[in-house]
Design a protein around this motif. Structure first.
Motif, PDB file in Angstrom:
ATOM      1  N   SER A 108       1.678  -1.519   9.446  1.00 38.54           N
ATOM      2  CA  SER A 108       2.859  -0.807   9.359  1.00 38.54           C
ATOM      3  C   SER A 108       2.938   0.509  10.413  1.00 38.54           C
ATOM      4  CB  SER A 108       3.143  -0.343   7.986  1.00 38.54           C
ATOM      5  OG  SER A 108       4.537   0.155   7.714  1.00 38.54           O
ATOM      6  N   ARG A 109       1.802   1.102  10.175  1.00 42.57           N
ATOM      7  CA  ARG A 109       1.686   2.306  11.147  1.00 42.57           C
ATOM      8  C   ARG A 109       1.144   2.025  12.621  1.00 42.57           C
ATOM      9  NH1 ARG A 109       1.332   7.330   8.659  1.00 42.57           N
ATOM     10  NH2 ARG A 109       1.533   7.953  10.611  1.00 42.57           N
ATOM     11  N   ASN A 110       1.051   0.475  12.983  1.00 44.62           N
ATOM     12  CA  ASN A 110       0.640   0.286  14.530  1.00 44.62           C
ATOM     13  C   ASN A 110      -0.628   0.836  14.767  1.00 44.62           C
ATOM     14  OD1 ASN A 110       3.002  -1.180  15.099  1.00 44.62           O
ATOM     15  ND2 ASN A 110       4.160   0.566  15.428  1.00 44.62           N
ATOM     16  N   GLY A 141       5.294   4.259  13.776  1.00 44.43           N
ATOM     17  CA  GLY A 141       5.469   3.104  12.772  1.00 44.43           C
ATOM     18  C   GLY A 141       6.257   3.514  11.670  1.00 44.43           C
ATOM     19  N   ASN A 142       6.161   2.822  10.500  1.00 42.89           N
ATOM     20  CA  ASN A 142       6.715   3.002   9.155  1.00 42.89           C
ATOM     21  C   ASN A 142       6.119   3.476   8.031  1.00 42.89           C
ATOM     22  OD1 ASN A 142       9.834   2.309  10.252  1.00 42.89           O
ATOM     23  ND2 ASN A 142       8.693   0.629  10.826  1.00 42.89           N
ATOM     24  N   GLU A 143       6.360   4.037   7.068  1.00 39.93           N
ATOM     25  CA  GLU A 143       5.845   4.424   5.793  1.00 39.93           C
ATOM     26  C   GLU A 143       6.069   3.329   5.006  1.00 39.93           C
ATOM     27  OE1 GLU A 143       6.293   8.508   4.462  1.00 39.93           O
ATOM     28  OE2 GLU A 143       6.394   9.244   6.360  1.00 39.93           O
ATOM     29  N   ILE A 144       5.065   2.800   4.134  1.00 47.84           N
ATOM     30  CA  ILE A 144       5.243   1.919   3.129  1.00 47.84           C
ATOM     31  C   ILE A 144       5.984   2.232   1.880  1.00 47.84           C
ATOM     32  CG2 ILE A 144       3.475   0.465   4.009  1.00 47.84           C
ATOM     33  CD1 ILE A 144       1.780   1.282   1.567  1.00 47.84           C
ATOM     34  N   LYS A 145       6.025   3.693   1.543  1.00 47.45           N
ATOM     35  CA  LYS A 145       6.611   4.163   0.500  1.00 47.45           C
ATOM     36  C   LYS A 145       8.035   3.908   0.456  1.00 47.45           C
ATOM     37  CE  LYS A 145       7.630   8.387  -1.922  1.00 47.45           C
ATOM     38  NZ  LYS A 145       7.356  10.055  -1.843  1.00 47.45           N
ATOM     39  N   GLY A 146       8.612   3.233  -0.924  1.00 49.02           N
ATOM     40  CA  GLY A 146      10.025   2.950  -0.961  1.00 49.02           C
ATOM     41  C   GLY A 146      10.349   1.612  -0.602  1.00 49.02           C
ATOM     42  N   LYS A 147       9.300   0.876   0.214  1.00 44.02           N
ATOM     43  CA  LYS A 147       9.702  -0.408   0.926  1.00 44.02           C
ATOM     44  C   LYS A 147       9.215  -1.461  -0.302  1.00 44.02           C
ATOM     45  CE  LYS A 147      10.542   1.142   4.845  1.00 44.02           C
ATOM     46  NZ  LYS A 147       9.774   2.751   4.974  1.00 44.02           N
ATOM     47  N   LYS A 148       9.759  -2.637  -0.238  1.00 46.06           N
ATOM     48  CA  LYS A 148       9.590  -3.644  -1.064  1.00 46.06           C
ATOM     49  C   LYS A 148       8.605  -4.751  -0.840  1.00 46.06           C
ATOM     50  CE  LYS A 148      12.499  -5.155  -4.041  1.00 46.06           C
ATOM     51  NZ  LYS A 148      13.616  -5.646  -4.786  1.00 46.06           N
ATOM     52  N   LEU A 166       2.415  -0.654  -6.370  1.00 45.32           N
ATOM     53  CA  LEU A 166       3.221  -0.112  -7.250  1.00 45.32           C
ATOM     54  C   LEU A 166       2.772   1.797  -7.195  1.00 45.32           C
ATOM     55  CD1 LEU A 166       3.878  -2.012 -10.333  1.00 45.32           C
ATOM     56  CD2 LEU A 166       5.707  -1.335  -8.714  1.00 45.32           C
ATOM     57  N   ASN A 167       1.288   1.677  -7.151  1.00 48.58           N
ATOM     58  CA  ASN A 167       0.942   3.052  -7.346  1.00 48.58           C
ATOM     59  C   ASN A 167       1.094   4.018  -5.883  1.00 48.58           C
ATOM     60  OD1 ASN A 167      -0.110   2.941  -9.905  1.00 48.58           O
ATOM     61  ND2 ASN A 167      -2.051   1.863  -9.301  1.00 48.58           N
ATOM     62  N   LEU A 168       1.270   3.245  -4.829  1.00 50.66           N
ATOM     63  CA  LEU A 168       1.634   3.731  -3.518  1.00 50.66           C
ATOM     64  C   LEU A 168       3.084   3.926  -3.265  1.00 50.66           C
ATOM     65  CD1 LEU A 168      -0.858   1.349  -1.519  1.00 50.66           C
ATOM     66  CD2 LEU A 168      -1.108   3.920  -1.967  1.00 50.66           C
ATOM     67  N   ASP A 169       3.995   3.843  -4.700  1.00 46.91           N
ATOM     68  CA  ASP A 169       5.230   4.153  -4.415  1.00 46.91           C
ATOM     69  C   ASP A 169       5.958   2.945  -3.827  1.00 46.91           C
ATOM     70  OD1 ASP A 169       5.001   6.318  -6.141  1.00 46.91           O
ATOM     71  OD2 ASP A 169       4.584   7.679  -4.434  1.00 46.91           O
ATOM     72  N   MET A 170       5.435   1.746  -3.891  1.00 49.14           N
ATOM     73  CA  MET A 170       6.299   0.690  -3.299  1.00 49.14           C
ATOM     74  C   MET A 170       7.096   0.076  -4.404  1.00 49.14           C
ATOM     75  SD  MET A 170       3.699  -1.363  -0.399  1.00 49.14           S
ATOM     76  CE  MET A 170       5.156  -2.073   0.601  1.00 49.14           C
ATOM     77  N   ASP A 171       8.138  -0.610  -4.108  1.00 49.44           N
ATOM     78  CA  ASP A 171       8.758  -1.474  -5.095  1.00 49.44           C
ATOM     79  C   ASP A 171       8.034  -2.773  -4.824  1.00 49.44           C
ATOM     80  OD1 ASP A 171      10.490   0.357  -6.156  1.00 49.44           O
ATOM     81  OD2 ASP A 171      12.025  -0.003  -4.238  1.00 49.44           O
ATOM     82  N   VAL A 172       7.915  -3.574  -5.868  1.00 49.33           N
ATOM     83  CA  VAL A 172       7.081  -5.006  -5.839  1.00 49.33           C
ATOM     84  C   VAL A 172       7.671  -6.023  -6.646  1.00 49.33           C
ATOM     85  CG1 VAL A 172       4.877  -6.267  -6.335  1.00 49.33           C
ATOM     86  CG2 VAL A 172       5.001  -3.594  -5.674  1.00 49.33           C
ATOM     87  N   ILE A 173       8.223  -7.259  -5.968  1.00 51.21           N
ATOM     88  CA  ILE A 173       8.532  -8.294  -6.460  1.00 51.21           C
ATOM     89  C   ILE A 173       7.498  -9.318  -6.361  1.00 51.21           C
ATOM     90  CG2 ILE A 173       9.321  -9.201  -4.397  1.00 51.21           C
ATOM     91  CD1 ILE A 173      12.103 -10.265  -5.871  1.00 51.21           C
ATOM     92  N   GLY A 174       7.298 -10.281  -7.414  1.00 48.40           N
ATOM     93  CA  GLY A 174       6.223 -11.099  -7.387  1.00 48.40           C
ATOM     94  C   GLY A 174       6.992 -12.683  -7.918  1.00 48.40           C
ATOM     95  N   ALA A 202      14.087 -13.339   0.593  1.00 54.02           N
ATOM     96  CA  ALA A 202      15.209 -12.612   0.831  1.00 54.02           C
ATOM     97  C   ALA A 202      15.192 -10.956   0.733  1.00 54.02           C
ATOM     98  CB  ALA A 202      16.467 -13.082   0.242  1.00 54.02           C
ATOM     99  N   GLU A 203      14.524 -10.732  -0.105  1.00 53.28           N
ATOM    100  CA  GLU A 203      14.406  -9.211  -0.492  1.00 53.28           C
ATOM    101  C   GLU A 203      13.258  -8.378  -0.149  1.00 53.28           C
ATOM    102  OE1 GLU A 203      14.813  -8.293  -4.644  1.00 53.28           O
ATOM    103  OE2 GLU A 203      16.171  -9.943  -5.191  1.00 53.28           O
ATOM    104  N   ALA A 204      12.271  -8.960   0.270  1.00 49.18           N
ATOM    105  CA  ALA A 204      10.792  -8.317   0.559  1.00 49.18           C
ATOM    106  C   ALA A 204      10.937  -7.624   2.027  1.00 49.18           C
ATOM    107  CB  ALA A 204       9.585  -9.091   0.558  1.00 49.18           C
ATOM    108  N   ASP A 205      10.310  -6.413   2.242  1.00 45.87           N
ATOM    109  CA  ASP A 205      10.220  -5.985   3.544  1.00 45.87           C
ATOM    110  C   ASP A 205       8.617  -6.492   4.032  1.00 45.87           C
ATOM    111  OD1 ASP A 205      12.234  -4.097   3.780  1.00 45.87           O
ATOM    112  OD2 ASP A 205      11.461  -3.243   2.097  1.00 45.87           O
ATOM    113  N   TYR A 206       7.809  -6.653   3.058  1.00 47.20           N
ATOM    114  CA  TYR A 206       6.367  -6.921   3.601  1.00 47.20           C
ATOM    115  C   TYR A 206       6.182  -8.234   2.493  1.00 47.20           C
ATOM    116  CZ  TYR A 206       5.973  -2.343   5.534  1.00 47.20           C
ATOM    117  OH  TYR A 206       6.291  -1.237   6.349  1.00 47.20           O
ATOM    118  N   ILE A 207       5.398  -9.189   2.856  1.00 46.07           N
ATOM    119  CA  ILE A 207       5.113 -10.592   2.099  1.00 46.07           C
ATOM    120  C   ILE A 207       3.748 -10.645   2.255  1.00 46.07           C
ATOM    121  CG2 ILE A 207       5.416 -12.864   1.601  1.00 46.07           C
ATOM    122  CD1 ILE A 207       8.231 -12.445   3.004  1.00 46.07           C
TER     123      ILE A 207
END
Length: 400
Positions: A108-110, A141-148, A166-174, A202-207
């Motif tokens: 994410s940070r290249n 690059g981009n920070e992962i905080k707040g991303k899904k 989750l502990n890294l302040d990401m949103d998580v969908i499983g 459809a919802e995730a920024d990272y998979i």
């Protein structure tokens, strides 16, 4: 029909890869010998060695894979011959989790591309600091905080990744339609549940994907899936190379539909993909992971050979009966009506009393253990085995 008998003899273990010493120590009690030249051992411990062209001896009772994947083992042939195959789910989970999260942040940070570019400046001398300052903007690059983060497969690894994200302040969908009860208890309630994989796409920024390679999962990352995803999504594959359709992945990377593809399974196609990050199969390659897998694999083999109890088999049903030192009869057989009745009848007709028993099935096969609460004279066991092996549908018989 293969009949196997174990009556206190020294058992032979063969290893097909380097197995951690702490794992092999499990066999250092005088009851085992490790002989890697043996053509017909009692058990084999293996990591990635390809066993598909290996002859399986008549004495072989168990194969333990020090790792989770068993694609290198001929499962169907083992089952037909009554050889139990173990793996070690969860033993390397922490190692894989750490490399997934490392790759998630670094890509994410290249970081990978940035480090590679910086190394090209090694002959620039005093100019390097100013060149770095001028060139770093290309790697913003981009920070992962707040991303899904979308996690496909919530087993031992996926659950750890989801909780730590989750502990890294990401949103998580499983997404995992087959999640186990144990994993469900360990998974944070803050992980959003996707009812379909398409919803996660459809919802995730990272998979990140943590599933085995099956007919249902093969090439699950394809054009149809990419069309559902957010532009620039990062996909992390530390499970199996065959989960991606490589032609479709290359096209998606070229167009920017997929921003990065981080995979632990590089090949010629992957190395030619734009914005692919090829990792040299390091997912479980830590000293701790290799040791954990080896210890777990060897303990499972030892328990099976000595008690008949089975845990973490990929082809036999798991079955456990407290071992009290009584004579124990184990039978691997086809899952058809009246097998338990026939086995019990043969034992009873030999004037032997049944103290305890268990029967478990898995698909077309089943496994039965019977403890005998009677004195057994010298010729009773051979006669009993001869009678049991005559039962139609019995694959293997062992008396412990």
């Amino acid at each position: 029909m293969n009949t196997l008998t174990t009556m206190g003899n020294v058992k032979t273990i063969k290893t097909l890869n380097n197995i951690a010493d702490n794992g092999l120590k499990v066999f250092h009690d005088g009851s085992y010998t490790i002989d890697n030249e043996s053509e017909d051992p009692d058990a084999i411990v293996v990591r990635s060695f390809n066993m598909h062209d290996l002859k399986l001896g008549n004495n072989l009772k168990a194969i333990a894979r020090a790792g989770a994947g068993v694609n290198n083992i001929p499962i169907e042939a083992c089952t037909e011959q009554g050889i139990v195959v173990f793996n070690t789910p969860g033993a390397n989970a922490n190692a894989v989790k750490e490399i997934v999260l490392t790759s998630l942040m670094a890509s994410s940070r290249n970081l990978f591309a940035g480090v590679q570019w910086t190394k090209t400046l090694k002959r620039e001398g005093d100019k390097i600091p100013s060149l770095v300052e001028a060139g770093k903007k290309q790697f913003v690059g981009n920070e992962i905080k707040g991303k899904k983060l979308g996690v496909i497969g919530l087993g031992a690894v996926g659950a750890l990744v989801a909780n730590d994200a989750l502990n890294l302040d990401m949103d998580v969908i499983g997404f995992d339609p087959f999640i186990s009860v144990n994993t469900a208890w360990e998974l944070s309630r803050n992980v959003e549940r996707a009812m379909t994989m398409e919803e996660l796409f459809a919802e995730a920024d990272y998979i990140t994907v943590h599933v085995p390679l099956t007919d249902d999962t093969r090439e699950m990352f394809n054009k149809k899936a990419f069309d559902l995803m957010k532009p620039g999504v990062h996909i992390l594959n530390f499970s199996r190379g065959g989960l991606a359709n490589e032609e479709d992945m290359a096209a998606a990377l070229e167009s920017g539909v997929v921003g990065k593809y981080i995979t632990d399974f590089p090949n010629e196609n992957v190395l030619n993909m734009k914005n692919a990050v090829p990792v040299p199969h390091l997912g479980a390659s830590t000293k701790e992971s290799e040791e954990n897998c080896a210890i777990m694999a060897t303990k499972q083999v030892k328990t099976y050979l000595e008690t008949g109890n089975i845990k973490n088999s990929v082809n036999f049903p798991n079955a456990s009966l407290p071992y009290t030192g009584r004579r124990r009869v184990t039978a691997f057989h086809h899952n058809v009506p009246n097998m338990v009745g026939q086995i019990s009848s043969v034992i009873s007709s030999s004037n032997l009393n049944i103290a305890d028993m268990i029967n478990r099935s898995r698909g077309e096969y089943a496994y039965t253990m019977v403890d005998i609460d009677s004195e057994v004279n010298g010729d009773t066991i051979p006669k009993l085995e001869a009678q049991l092996k005559e039962i139609s549908g019995v694959v293997t018989i062992r008396v412990i």
